[in-house]
Write a protein that holds these residues in place. Structure first.
Motif, PDB file in Angstrom:
ATOM      1  N   ILE A   1       0.967  -1.308  -0.202  1.00 12.66           N
ATOM      2  CA  ILE A   1       0.187  -0.035   0.035  1.00 12.66           C
ATOM      3  C   ILE A   1       0.798   1.286   0.091  1.00 12.66           C
ATOM      4  CG2 ILE A   1      -1.560   1.294   1.435  1.00 12.66           C
ATOM      5  CD1 ILE A   1      -2.956  -1.499   2.324  1.00 12.66           C
ATOM      6  N   ALA A   2       1.808   1.207   0.931  1.00 14.80           N
ATOM      7  CA  ALA A   2       2.869   2.514   0.900  1.00 14.80           C
ATOM      8  C   ALA A   2       3.540   2.495  -0.603  1.00 14.80           C
ATOM      9  CB  ALA A   2       4.034   2.211   1.851  1.00 14.80           C
ATOM     10  N   ASN A   3       4.118   1.469  -1.268  1.00 12.83           N
ATOM     11  CA  ASN A   3       4.411   1.557  -2.664  1.00 12.83           C
ATOM     12  C   ASN A   3       3.431   1.939  -3.503  1.00 12.83           C
ATOM     13  OD1 ASN A   3       6.980   0.754  -1.947  1.00 12.83           O
ATOM     14  ND2 ASN A   3       6.423  -1.482  -2.292  1.00 12.83           N
ATOM     15  N   ALA A   4       2.225   1.755  -3.418  1.00 19.66           N
ATOM     16  CA  ALA A   4       1.169   2.028  -4.508  1.00 19.66           C
ATOM     17  C   ALA A   4       0.644   3.396  -4.177  1.00 19.66           C
ATOM     18  CB  ALA A   4      -0.133   1.051  -4.356  1.00 19.66           C
ATOM     19  N   ASP A   5       0.455   3.774  -2.906  1.00 23.55           N
ATOM     20  CA  ASP A   5       0.243   5.252  -2.432  1.00 23.55           C
ATOM     21  C   ASP A   5       1.272   6.161  -3.095  1.00 23.55           C
ATOM     22  OD1 ASP A   5      -1.398   7.270  -1.315  1.00 23.55           O
ATOM     23  OD2 ASP A   5      -0.494   7.017   0.386  1.00 23.55           O
ATOM     24  N   ALA A   6       2.781   5.789  -2.799  1.00 23.24           N
ATOM     25  CA  ALA A   6       3.495   6.891  -3.285  1.00 23.24           C
ATOM     26  C   ALA A   6       3.574   6.997  -5.027  1.00 23.24           C
ATOM     27  CB  ALA A   6       5.001   6.344  -3.104  1.00 23.24           C
ATOM     28  N   ALA A   7       3.108   5.949  -5.791  1.00 28.00           N
ATOM     29  CA  ALA A   7       2.727   6.058  -7.152  1.00 28.00           C
ATOM     30  C   ALA A   7       1.752   6.809  -7.447  1.00 28.00           C
ATOM     31  CB  ALA A   7       2.895   4.422  -7.748  1.00 28.00           C
ATOM     32  N   ASP A   8       0.539   6.414  -6.946  1.00 19.68           N
ATOM     33  CA  ASP A   8      -0.699   7.177  -7.042  1.00 19.68           C
ATOM     34  C   ASP A   8      -1.599   7.050  -5.914  1.00 19.68           C
ATOM     35  OD1 ASP A   8      -3.150   8.122  -8.167  1.00 19.68           O
ATOM     36  OD2 ASP A   8      -3.393   6.246  -9.512  1.00 19.68           O
ATOM     37  N   GLY A   9      -1.815   8.503  -5.411  1.00 18.58           N
ATOM     38  CA  GLY A   9      -2.326   8.650  -4.241  1.00 18.58           C
ATOM     39  C   GLY A   9      -3.934   8.566  -4.223  1.00 18.58           C
ATOM     40  N   SER A  10      -4.574   8.102  -5.267  1.00 16.41           N
ATOM     41  CA  SER A  10      -5.754   7.628  -5.425  1.00 16.41           C
ATOM     42  C   SER A  10      -6.077   5.891  -4.977  1.00 16.41           C
ATOM     43  CB  SER A  10      -6.685   7.732  -6.726  1.00 16.41           C
ATOM     44  OG  SER A  10      -5.842   7.206  -7.849  1.00 16.41           O
ATOM     45  N   LEU A  11      -5.148   5.288  -4.921  1.00 14.68           N
ATOM     46  CA  LEU A  11      -5.105   3.981  -4.848  1.00 14.68           C
ATOM     47  C   LEU A  11      -5.321   3.506  -3.122  1.00 14.68           C
ATOM     48  CD1 LEU A  11      -2.426   2.877  -7.364  1.00 14.68           C
ATOM     49  CD2 LEU A  11      -4.824   2.581  -7.423  1.00 14.68           C
ATOM     50  N   PHE A  12      -4.877   4.489  -2.388  1.00 17.86           N
ATOM     51  CA  PHE A  12      -4.754   4.149  -0.877  1.00 17.86           C
ATOM     52  C   PHE A  12      -6.047   3.540  -0.397  1.00 17.86           C
ATOM     53  CE2 PHE A  12      -5.312   5.174   3.319  1.00 17.86           C
ATOM     54  CZ  PHE A  12      -4.273   4.413   3.963  1.00 17.86           C
ATOM     55  N   MET A  13      -7.191   3.985  -0.631  1.00 21.06           N
ATOM     56  CA  MET A  13      -8.500   3.436   0.025  1.00 21.06           C
ATOM     57  C   MET A  13      -8.910   2.109  -0.628  1.00 21.06           C
ATOM     58  SD  MET A  13      -9.261   5.059   2.602  1.00 21.06           S
ATOM     59  CE  MET A  13     -10.590   4.195   3.089  1.00 21.06           C
ATOM     60  N   LYS A  14      -8.427   1.994  -2.067  1.00 10.60           N
ATOM     61  CA  LYS A  14      -8.760   0.792  -2.660  1.00 10.60           C
ATOM     62  C   LYS A  14      -7.923  -0.359  -2.124  1.00 10.60           C
ATOM     63  CE  LYS A  14      -9.817   3.340  -6.846  1.00 10.60           C
ATOM     64  NZ  LYS A  14      -9.423   3.787  -8.153  1.00 10.60           N
ATOM     65  N   CYS A  15      -6.794  -0.052  -1.891  1.00  8.81           N
ATOM     66  CA  CYS A  15      -5.940  -1.101  -1.249  1.00  8.81           C
ATOM     67  C   CYS A  15      -6.078  -1.266   0.251  1.00  8.81           C
ATOM     68  CB  CYS A  15      -4.462  -0.581  -1.565  1.00  8.81           C
ATOM     69  SG  CYS A  15      -3.890  -0.717  -3.347  1.00  8.81           S
ATOM     70  N   PHE A  16      -6.376  -0.383   0.901  1.00 12.76           N
ATOM     71  CA  PHE A  16      -6.518  -0.491   2.271  1.00 12.76           C
ATOM     72  C   PHE A  16      -7.611  -1.227   2.819  1.00 12.76           C
ATOM     73  CE2 PHE A  16      -8.406   1.330   6.249  1.00 12.76           C
ATOM     74  CZ  PHE A  16      -7.178   1.181   7.182  1.00 12.76           C
ATOM     75  N   VAL A  17      -8.657  -1.558   2.074  1.00  9.57           N
ATOM     76  CA  VAL A  17      -9.679  -2.594   2.234  1.00  9.57           C
ATOM     77  C   VAL A  17      -9.073  -4.047   2.468  1.00  9.57           C
ATOM     78  CG1 VAL A  17     -11.911  -3.420   1.492  1.00  9.57           C
ATOM     79  CG2 VAL A  17     -11.396  -1.176   1.187  1.00  9.57           C
ATOM     80  N   MET A  18      -7.965  -4.356   1.639  1.00  6.25           N
ATOM     81  CA  MET A  18      -7.503  -5.551   1.652  1.00  6.25           C
ATOM     82  C   MET A  18      -6.705  -5.861   2.956  1.00  6.25           C
ATOM     83  SD  MET A  18      -8.788  -7.009  -0.740  1.00  6.25           S
ATOM     84  CE  MET A  18      -7.793  -8.570  -0.558  1.00  6.25           C
TER      85      MET A  18
END
Length: 176
Positions: A131-148
């Motif tokens: 999630i940290a890697n994805a959020d650094a790449a694209d800020g809109s991915l945090f909530m989508k990944c956080f559910v997992m």
């Protein structure tokens, strides 16, 4: 005087061990493995978070939730160890089957929560790093990944539920 001979092995080694030792080992496994799982998860999440936060400082505060999820796993183990310790009561009576049942229940309750928290710590740590890697790449991915990551934490919560049910199923005979 004749020399004494050792008793033949009869296979009842489980009842040769003091039941209070089994219960104490359950509390040790609950705390030890839970802290191990939490530390493992914090290590994986924290390493990725610190590495990405150098380049993208905006991700630091919201990704600390992953570290808090890992820390909750250690707290789960401490809670169960307190429950197990409150079940202790040294009985003035000779040990009976109820005492051994209580001891094994406390032992396996600690083992269950410890093992589930090691698995949950690994899962939350890997997901937190991703999630940290994805959020650094694209800020809109945090909530989508956080559910997992919530599902990864649920593994530890299931271990708490099963362990509390198992621990409350029996107690030592002198317990209040």
């Amino acid at each position: 005087m004749e020399p004494t001979t050792a008793q033949p092995w009869d296979g009842n080694w489980l009842i040769m061990i003091d039941p209070y030792l089994w219960a104490a080992l359950g509390a040790c496994f609950a705390i030890g493995f839970s802290v191990l799982g939490a530390g493992w998860g914090i290590f994986m999440t924290g390493a990725s978070l610190v590495g990405n936060a150098v380049r993208h400082p905006r991700i630091t505060s919201k990704n600390l939730i992953s570290v808090l999820f890992c820390e909750a796993l250690a707290i789960y183990g401490i809670i169960l160890a307190i429950i197990v310790q409150n079940k202790y009561a040294v009985s003035p009576y000779p040990l009976q089957a109820e005492d051994y049942k209580a001891a094994y229940a406390q032992f396996f309750a600690g083992l269950i929560i410890g093992c589930s928290n090691v698995g949950a710590g690994y899962c939350v740590g890997k997901l937190g790093a991703a999630i940290a890697n994805a959020d650094a790449a694209d800020g809109s991915l945090f909530m989508k990944c956080f559910v997992m990551e919530i599902f990864g934490e649920a593994i530890g919560l299931m271990g708490v539920i099963v362990s509390v049910i198992m621990s409350s199923s029996s107690s030592f005979r002198g317990a209040a």
